[in-house]
Scaffold this motif. Structure first.
Motif, PDB file in Angstrom:
ATOM      1  N   PHE A 100     -14.090   5.758   1.011  1.00 43.82           N
ATOM      2  CA  PHE A 100     -13.483   6.906   0.331  1.00 43.82           C
ATOM      3  C   PHE A 100     -13.809   6.881  -1.156  1.00 43.82           C
ATOM      4  O   PHE A 100     -14.045   7.945  -1.753  1.00 43.82           O
ATOM      5  N   ASP A 101     -13.838   5.707  -1.769  1.00 43.18           N
ATOM      6  CA  ASP A 101     -14.267   5.604  -3.164  1.00 43.18           C
ATOM      7  C   ASP A 101     -15.691   6.137  -3.318  1.00 43.18           C
ATOM      8  O   ASP A 101     -15.993   6.867  -4.266  1.00 43.18           O
ATOM      9  N   ARG A 102     -16.557   5.768  -2.405  1.00 43.68           N
ATOM     10  CA  ARG A 102     -17.954   6.210  -2.461  1.00 43.68           C
ATOM     11  C   ARG A 102     -18.068   7.718  -2.244  1.00 43.68           C
ATOM     12  O   ARG A 102     -18.787   8.413  -2.960  1.00 43.68           O
ATOM     13  N   MET A 103     -17.335   8.235  -1.281  1.00 48.69           N
ATOM     14  CA  MET A 103     -17.451   9.651  -0.905  1.00 48.69           C
ATOM     15  C   MET A 103     -16.728  10.590  -1.873  1.00 48.69           C
ATOM     16  O   MET A 103     -17.212  11.693  -2.130  1.00 48.69           O
ATOM     17  N   TYR A 104     -15.572  10.167  -2.370  1.00 55.09           N
ATOM     18  CA  TYR A 104     -14.710  11.071  -3.134  1.00 55.09           C
ATOM     19  C   TYR A 104     -14.376  10.578  -4.541  1.00 55.09           C
ATOM     20  O   TYR A 104     -13.519  11.142  -5.203  1.00 55.09           O
ATOM     21  N   GLY A 105     -15.030   9.532  -5.004  1.00 55.84           N
ATOM     22  CA  GLY A 105     -14.744   8.983  -6.325  1.00 55.84           C
ATOM     23  C   GLY A 105     -13.688   7.892  -6.239  1.00 55.84           C
ATOM     24  O   GLY A 105     -12.987   7.769  -5.237  1.00 55.84           O
ATOM     25  N   GLY A 106     -13.579   7.091  -7.289  1.00 49.90           N
ATOM     26  CA  GLY A 106     -12.706   5.928  -7.281  1.00 49.90           C
ATOM     27  C   GLY A 106     -11.224   6.244  -7.305  1.00 49.90           C
ATOM     28  O   GLY A 106     -10.807   7.393  -7.456  1.00 49.90           O
ATOM     29  N   GLY A 107     -10.442   5.191  -7.142  1.00 47.14           N
ATOM     30  CA  GLY A 107      -8.991   5.302  -7.236  1.00 47.14           C
ATOM     31  C   GLY A 107      -8.247   5.337  -5.925  1.00 47.14           C
ATOM     32  O   GLY A 107      -7.024   5.480  -5.909  1.00 47.14           O
ATOM     33  N   TRP A 108      -8.948   5.196  -4.807  1.00 43.78           N
ATOM     34  CA  TRP A 108      -8.293   5.244  -3.503  1.00 43.78           C
ATOM     35  C   TRP A 108      -7.639   3.911  -3.178  1.00 43.78           C
ATOM     36  O   TRP A 108      -8.130   2.848  -3.561  1.00 43.78           O
ATOM     37  N   GLN A 109      -6.534   3.973  -2.474  1.00 43.44           N
ATOM     38  CA  GLN A 109      -5.806   2.796  -2.007  1.00 43.44           C
ATOM     39  C   GLN A 109      -5.618   2.942  -0.500  1.00 43.44           C
ATOM     40  O   GLN A 109      -5.385   4.051  -0.011  1.00 43.44           O
ATOM     41  N   CYS A 110      -5.694   1.845   0.217  1.00 46.20           N
ATOM     42  CA  CYS A 110      -5.531   1.885   1.666  1.00 46.20           C
ATOM     43  C   CYS A 110      -4.669   0.708   2.105  1.00 46.20           C
ATOM     44  O   CYS A 110      -4.907  -0.432   1.705  1.00 46.20           O
ATOM     45  N   ILE A 111      -3.678   1.008   2.915  1.00 45.40           N
ATOM     46  CA  ILE A 111      -2.783  -0.004   3.467  1.00 45.40           C
ATOM     47  C   ILE A 111      -2.855   0.119   4.983  1.00 45.40           C
ATOM     48  O   ILE A 111      -2.736   1.218   5.527  1.00 45.40           O
ATOM     49  N   VAL A 112      -3.058  -1.003   5.646  1.00 49.09           N
ATOM     50  CA  VAL A 112      -3.191  -1.018   7.103  1.00 49.09           C
ATOM     51  C   VAL A 112      -2.285  -2.101   7.657  1.00 49.09           C
ATOM     52  O   VAL A 112      -2.249  -3.219   7.145  1.00 49.09           O
ATOM     53  N   GLY A 113      -1.555  -1.785   8.707  1.00 43.94           N
ATOM     54  CA  GLY A 113      -0.714  -2.799   9.322  1.00 43.94           C
ATOM     55  C   GLY A 113       0.128  -2.234  10.445  1.00 43.94           C
ATOM     56  O   GLY A 113       0.023  -1.057  10.794  1.00 43.94           O
ATOM     57  N   THR A 114       0.947  -3.097  10.992  1.00 46.17           N
ATOM     58  CA  THR A 114       1.812  -2.685  12.093  1.00 46.17           C
ATOM     59  C   THR A 114       3.267  -2.551  11.692  1.00 46.17           C
ATOM     60  O   THR A 114       4.063  -2.003  12.431  1.00 46.17           O
ATOM     61  N   ASN A 115       3.610  -3.050  10.497  1.00 50.54           N
ATOM     62  CA  ASN A 115       5.002  -2.993  10.089  1.00 50.54           C
ATOM     63  C   ASN A 115       5.079  -3.069   8.561  1.00 50.54           C
ATOM     64  O   ASN A 115       5.074  -4.144   7.984  1.00 50.54           O
ATOM     65  N   PHE A 116       5.103  -1.908   7.921  1.00 49.29           N
ATOM     66  CA  PHE A 116       5.222  -1.884   6.469  1.00 49.29           C
ATOM     67  C   PHE A 116       5.942  -0.611   6.038  1.00 49.29           C
ATOM     68  O   PHE A 116       5.958   0.382   6.737  1.00 49.29           O
ATOM     69  N   GLY A 117       6.542  -0.683   4.876  1.00 46.90           N
ATOM     70  CA  GLY A 117       7.144   0.487   4.255  1.00 46.90           C
ATOM     71  C   GLY A 117       6.397   0.765   2.970  1.00 46.90           C
ATOM     72  O   GLY A 117       5.707  -0.093   2.432  1.00 46.90           O
ATOM     73  N   SER A 118       6.530   1.978   2.478  1.00 45.95           N
ATOM     74  CA  SER A 118       5.860   2.307   1.227  1.00 45.95           C
ATOM     75  C   SER A 118       6.566   3.464   0.543  1.00 45.95           C
ATOM     76  O   SER A 118       7.277   4.242   1.175  1.00 45.95           O
ATOM     77  N   PHE A 119       6.357   3.535  -0.736  1.00 42.15           N
ATOM     78  CA  PHE A 119       6.806   4.657  -1.549  1.00 42.15           C
ATOM     79  C   PHE A 119       5.783   4.750  -2.664  1.00 42.15           C
ATOM     80  O   PHE A 119       5.728   3.872  -3.529  1.00 42.15           O
ATOM     81  N   VAL A 120       4.917   5.750  -2.609  1.00 44.95           N
ATOM     82  CA  VAL A 120       3.791   5.813  -3.536  1.00 44.95           C
ATOM     83  C   VAL A 120       3.750   7.159  -4.259  1.00 44.95           C
ATOM     84  O   VAL A 120       4.269   8.154  -3.762  1.00 44.95           O
ATOM     85  N   THR A 121       3.130   7.144  -5.410  1.00 48.34           N
ATOM     86  CA  THR A 121       2.820   8.367  -6.128  1.00 48.34           C
ATOM     87  C   THR A 121       1.335   8.622  -5.922  1.00 48.34           C
ATOM     88  O   THR A 121       0.521   7.737  -6.142  1.00 48.34           O
ATOM     89  N   HIS A 122       1.011   9.829  -5.462  1.00 52.52           N
ATOM     90  CA  HIS A 122      -0.386  10.121  -5.165  1.00 52.52           C
ATOM     91  C   HIS A 122      -0.809  11.438  -5.809  1.00 52.52           C
ATOM     92  O   HIS A 122       0.025  12.276  -6.132  1.00 52.52           O
ATOM     93  N   SER A 123      -2.113  11.580  -5.973  1.00 46.49           N
ATOM     94  CA  SER A 123      -2.669  12.833  -6.472  1.00 46.49           C
ATOM     95  C   SER A 123      -2.565  13.890  -5.383  1.00 46.49           C
ATOM     96  O   SER A 123      -2.731  13.590  -4.197  1.00 46.49           O
ATOM     97  N   CYS A 124      -2.300  15.104  -5.802  1.00 48.49           N
ATOM     98  CA  CYS A 124      -2.169  16.215  -4.862  1.00 48.49           C
ATOM     99  C   CYS A 124      -3.448  16.345  -4.015  1.00 48.49           C
ATOM    100  O   CYS A 124      -4.561  16.279  -4.533  1.00 48.49           O
ATOM    101  N   GLY A 125      -3.280  16.479  -2.713  1.00 45.36           N
ATOM    102  CA  GLY A 125      -4.415  16.651  -1.810  1.00 45.36           C
ATOM    103  C   GLY A 125      -5.112  15.374  -1.421  1.00 45.36           C
ATOM    104  O   GLY A 125      -6.232  15.415  -0.916  1.00 45.36           O
ATOM    105  N   SER A 126      -4.448  14.227  -1.648  1.00 44.48           N
ATOM    106  CA  SER A 126      -5.140  12.958  -1.391  1.00 44.48           C
ATOM    107  C   SER A 126      -4.252  11.937  -0.683  1.00 44.48           C
ATOM    108  O   SER A 126      -4.298  10.763  -0.985  1.00 44.48           O
TER     109      SER A 126
END
Length: 107
Positions: free
Chosen positions: A48-74
């Motif tokens: 995704f960094d390569r395709m759409y520019g830097g700044g992407w974050q990715c979390i993968v798992g079977t049991n996690f919580g999150s609360f993130v601030t993201h750019s609109c449309g991303s």
């Protein structure tokens, strides 16, 4: 790849970006076991960094919580079987100074 179809939980991405995210996750799952969540996240994030520019974050798992601030449309959160994938481009939020409060709690 895990058997079954990806199920999108939440997203604000354009359809083309959603399709890319699902295809990249499927590609990563062809190469890595579901127990290699860090490697799956790395592949999706780097592509995704390569395709759409830097700044992407990715979390993968079977049991996690999150609360993130993201750019609109991303932002997309989806699952394939028991594996959940959260992909988003970070966004800076207004700073909260030490004298501000959040729900009446001093921060």
């Amino acid at each position: 790849m895990l058997e079954g179809k990806a199920v999108i939980g939440e997203t604000d991405m354009l359809q083309a970006m959603q399709d890319d995210a699902l295809q990249l996750a499927a590609k990563a799952l062809d190469f890595f076991d579901v127990t290699e969540a860090t490697e799956i996240a790395r592949v999706v994030k780097q592509e995704f960094d390569r395709m759409y520019g830097g700044g992407w974050q990715c979390i993968v798992g079977t049991n996690f919580g999150s609360f993130v601030t993201h750019s609109c449309g991303s932002f997309i959160h989806f699952s394939v079987g028991s594996l959940a994938i959260l992909l988003f481009r970070g966004s800076a939020a207004p700073e909260i100074d030490e004298f501000s409060s959040l729900d009446g709690v001093k921060v």
